[in-house]
Design an enzyme around this catalytic site. Structure first.
Site, short mmCIF file in Angstrom:
data_model
loop_
_atom_site.label_atom_id
_atom_site.label_comp_id
_atom_site.label_asym_id
_atom_site.label_seq_id
_atom_site.Cartn_x
_atom_site.Cartn_y
_atom_site.Cartn_z
N HIS A 88 0.86 -1.20 0.00
CA HIS A 88 0.00 0.00 0.00
C HIS A 88 0.88 1.24 0.00
O HIS A 88 2.10 1.14 0.16
CB HIS A 88 -0.92 0.02 1.22
CG HIS A 88 -0.19 0.21 2.52
ND1 HIS A 88 0.28 -0.84 3.29
CD2 HIS A 88 0.20 1.34 3.19
CE1 HIS A 88 0.89 -0.38 4.36
NE2 HIS A 88 0.87 0.95 4.33
N HIS A 134 -5.88 -1.71 4.77
CA HIS A 134 -5.71 -0.55 3.90
C HIS A 134 -4.97 -0.94 2.63
O HIS A 134 -4.03 -1.73 2.65
CB HIS A 134 -4.99 0.61 4.59
CG HIS A 134 -3.67 0.27 5.21
ND1 HIS A 134 -3.26 -1.00 5.48
CD2 HIS A 134 -2.66 1.08 5.62
CE1 HIS A 134 -2.07 -0.98 6.04
NE2 HIS A 134 -1.68 0.26 6.14
N HIS A 169 4.74 7.38 2.37
CA HIS A 169 5.52 6.14 2.30
C HIS A 169 4.88 5.13 1.37
O HIS A 169 3.68 5.14 1.14
CB HIS A 169 5.73 5.51 3.69
CG HIS A 169 4.49 4.95 4.32
ND1 HIS A 169 3.76 5.62 5.29
CD2 HIS A 169 3.86 3.76 4.15
CE1 HIS A 169 2.75 4.87 5.67
NE2 HIS A 169 2.78 3.74 5.01
N HIS A 217 1.42 0.32 14.72
CA HIS A 217 0.41 1.34 14.49
C HIS A 217 -0.85 0.99 15.28
O HIS A 217 -1.28 -0.17 15.28
CB HIS A 217 0.01 1.40 13.00
CG HIS A 217 1.09 1.81 12.09
ND1 HIS A 217 1.81 2.97 12.25
CD2 HIS A 217 1.60 1.24 10.97
CE1 HIS A 217 2.69 3.09 11.28
NE2 HIS A 217 2.61 2.04 10.50
N TYR A 250 9.47 2.49 9.80
CA TYR A 250 9.60 3.50 8.76
C TYR A 250 11.07 3.82 8.55
O TYR A 250 11.81 4.00 9.53
CB TYR A 250 8.91 4.81 9.17
CG TYR A 250 7.41 4.84 9.08
CD1 TYR A 250 6.68 4.01 8.24
CD2 TYR A 250 6.69 5.75 9.86
CE1 TYR A 250 5.31 4.07 8.17
CE2 TYR A 250 5.31 5.83 9.79
CZ TYR A 250 4.61 4.98 8.95
OH TYR A 250 3.25 5.06 8.88
N GLU A 253 8.03 1.72 4.24
CA GLU A 253 7.58 1.01 5.42
C GLU A 253 7.71 -0.47 5.16
O GLU A 253 7.42 -0.94 4.06
CB GLU A 253 6.11 1.32 5.73
CG GLU A 253 5.60 0.58 6.96
CD GLU A 253 4.11 0.78 7.23
OE1 GLU A 253 3.34 0.92 6.28
OE2 GLU A 253 3.72 0.77 8.42
#
Lengths: 306, 306, 306, 306
Positions: D153, D198, D213, D245, D254, D264
């Site tokens: 993503h 996501h 990212h 997260h 990161y 990431e």
């Protein structure tokens, strides 16, 4: 002759401001068990994976910090042998009678150059919970909280780290597994009395008798992540981590108990043997030495102690 | 005096039928590095996480099995001390000159009651690859294959396990960490010379001088799973696992090298101290003792040896 | 249109011989929570990581096995749409009114060629415990037991696997993620209605309507090892594992509930997308397909079902 | 109808300042493979666990950042259907002919309110390395570097996050899995086109068309730790982590590529279904939402973009 003399950290006694909060922290969060409370209100704790009566002692006081750290020696006669060597080295030694802490035999104690009180003892009763020894399962009760397996080591701050190095290696037969050297000399030392990369460590600091952290061993990196989940879930005070130390290679989190004493939970690190060379870090690499991933010290590392 | 005398398994020498296949197996599959090949064709291997010159020796022969297992002692004078004790115990001791294996100093050797040759040495040159000691990273080169971190221990089969127990504890200061007892007496023993749950182990067997397995330590259960993936990818011969041992608590896989010598890769297990009680398993629990999850022995465990 | 139609396995209803033992097993061992008990004695369970009212139903009966498996569809109108397609396909459909199970809306049901009852529903009340949705933590209560995160899928045994394949792909829009083909045709199929490698699977078997296993998803291989520790600690009946499936790549343990229904806890496996090719195993590789590490089937795999 | 329409992120095209350094980074560090280099110098990369021709494109430029992100749709006819809906929604759509990128069919493209170019395509050739589909092993070649399993993503920064939300849900059938709401309205959104928490995310930012990212999925927390070891070993630029997260629950690091584009690597996160409620974070919890363990944003999170 395999391991003789000083075996390992036996217990540490910390000062806490609020006993109920401390007990909640060390039992339900860290994962220790309360063995007993003494008549003077001290509380004695252990991991279910330890045989000895206790490995962690809490004393109510108006200021946080460390009272003493006691090492277990193999034989009662070692106490007399080490007393001679310590006195000869130049430190007066006093005697603590058996039973001053429940389940622990006679102890000898003295103050080292950094201002910390160190003790030795050879006898501890066993207490429950403890590992089974007949057809033993992996555990008798599934580990809880952060699943601490043992009180593992402490890092102390104080002056005269070089003198501590001399004393621990000459009088107590510890080995220098790892160190940070600066142009001013030895800045920090990690000392082993067995095959762990450290059983006690010191960092140079102007004030004597300070505690940087008391550390508990976890099984693996997964348990480090789980410990971090617990820290956030209960809104506990994180210092830094999950990360890795360059020194010892341990994977780690630093955080604070409700009284402000720093705790560490960690896993891994290399196996140390007395024929291994000392690993040395210089000043330019001190960030990486302490926090291997971030490669810089955070502010708290050098200033926040109890 | 911290750890003295016998420190750890230094190296093992195995016989293999096909040297090229063996080297491929122990380097590319297990994850060791070839240090050198001797003039007599023996190949010397090590993990990149070991300082000593080598920890695993392969010798071409017409029959698989073990030639000898050598332990490292802390000081050269320990060799003389142990020679006196071993001879006094009743075993003739012979001398192997420095250099018989590249990078290794003088050794003393003898045969124990189970028919295995044991040796002691105190000096080994360091060889590359080895851990860095100045501002050291976690590794110098990312571990490969099964990511073995050290040759860790061996399990031997042979008669007179009770005599081996007596000898190792009395003459070499090993401790009995764990045992299987049957109505006929001690059936199997796990002996420690330090803080590992076992450095050498024996199971009762009519034939002398047999190898059950040589074991490599991995970092964690994830690496055990990775090792299993490698076993299947290369169609290697699996014996059993991934599983856990009740004895030592280690998580483990057994499999075979191309010559039929059994290997183990394992991780974990408890930290042993000389004041810990011996853990004991009885005959009814032997399945669980060996294969904690399956709770029964497989056929191969008691019969397939080299 | 992202995911539409059949979303996922909603719940399965199993028959158990002893309800108290079953509830103990699925709550304290597997790690589910009991939501409620219905007036007819059925017990409704869920993982704390699921929103829907329940995902696992236990019914007391004199014979173990599966009553039905119900899939959740996205919209109520999907029920009518699928009813038309199923009837058109040739299976009579019956209607189960809302409330037949607490918290679940109207369902449609029918019997597939292998003799299993399949149902669809679109509405479920949410029930506690469930994930937080406002500033949500990782969990509201630390997972317990084997830490099951969801009822994930089931593997059924029965005749006409080829007909099931035709039906599920044509009438319900499932995809064939993986299969075992023998000279006699399709022997086993793994079907996906989303991005998981399997939501339901079938293996050819002469008797209809048989349950091979109901599976719960765990977070990772570490939890697989933890689940194995629990199995031995409580002396539960292990079938096989920890191991990996070649099919789906999942890491896994098979074991039995107190009534003899096989359970699986597993983790991992690839992400499946509808444009991915079907993975195919032939008869010669069926051992590796099922038990990737052992590379042979155990006896129980093809014969023990409920 | 299972998953239809937009399936997943197909590829992202990033600008890099030094192609050789970028290729070294994404192949030897992240663990991708270079598939080919185009005649215009663009380099096409993929994970060995992806079927499609490539999932990551590098273009040499004088400024780092993102050129476009392309999603794969299930059917060629979906391209026409989505073109109608996008045009109807109000965005002009242009056409990129098949072969503009090697191995990829015709694409449609347009610019969204935040200034980013989004594309759709339905055909990609398969390329090596890719997963086996006949009697497939877990991998064909042991994963290397950080062991990235897929481009997963991207998080973009730009204005009009609320308009992006409206567009992606109405015109492309994405779902809002998670969001940060402030008194000023929607601050950040995490959008899913399938079962991942996501597939694309946006954070409000004054400047358009910014990259926060591009993320690669790893297998587990152990691989996150391994990735951190690699970051330090090669002295790569860390931003933050290992941490978790709160949003999506993913465990993460990161860091920056040699051109300053943030990468990431992450693992885990919940499974999302379209009937799940949107998770919402408020302004007071934004620290915990982004960095669950630290519970505060670092400076870089809100300011460093390319």
């Amino acid at each position: 002759m395999a391991q003789t003399g000083v075996l390992r950290p036996g217990f540490i006694q910390l000062r806490v401001l609020d006993m109920a909060a401390a007990v909640e922290h060390y039992t339900n969060r860290i994962g220790l068990h309360q063995v007993t409370e003494g008549p003077d209100g001290r509380v004695y704790l252990k991991s279910a994976d330890e045989f000895d009566h206790h490995s962690f002692v809490l004393r109510r006081a108006s200021e946080a910090g460390v009272d003493l750290m006691a090492f277990k020696v193999l034989n009662d006669s070692d106490l007399d042998m080490f007393e001679r060597r310590i006195v000869e080295y130049g430190f007066p030694v006093d005697h603590v009678p058996a039973g001053e802490q429940p389940g622990v035999g006679r102890r000898i104690g003295w103050t080292i150059a950094s201002g910390h009180r160190i003790e030795l003892f050879s006898h501890a009763d066993q207490s429950d919970p403890k590992p089974a020894i007949e057809n033993p399962g992996v555990w008798l009760e599934c580990p809880h909280g952060m699943r601490a397996r043992r009180f593992d080591h402490a890092l102390f701050y104080g002056p005269h780290v070089d003198k501590n190095l001399d004393f621990f290696t000459k009088a107590l037969d510890f080995r220098l597994a790892e160190q940070v050297e600066t142009p001013d000399g030895v800045f920090a030392i990690w000392l082993s009395c067995g095959m762990k990369a450290h059983d006690i460590a010191f960092v140079k600091y102007p004030e004597p008798n300070k505690l940087h952290h008391a550390a508990f061993e976890l099984e693996n990196w997964n348990d480090i992540g789980h410990a971090a989940d617990i820290l956030t879930h209960y809104d506990m005070s994180l210092d830094l981590g999950p990360t890795r130390h360059g020194i010892t290679r341990g994977q780690t989190i630093y955080f604070f108990d409700p009284s402000g004493n720093r705790n560490e939970v960690f896993c891994g690190g290399y196996t140390y043997y007395p024929d291994h060379p000392t690993r040395t870090w210089d000043e330019a690499h001190i960030g990486k030495a302490i926090f291997y991933y971030e490669r810089v010290l955070n502010e708290a590392f050098l200033s926040v102690v109890t």
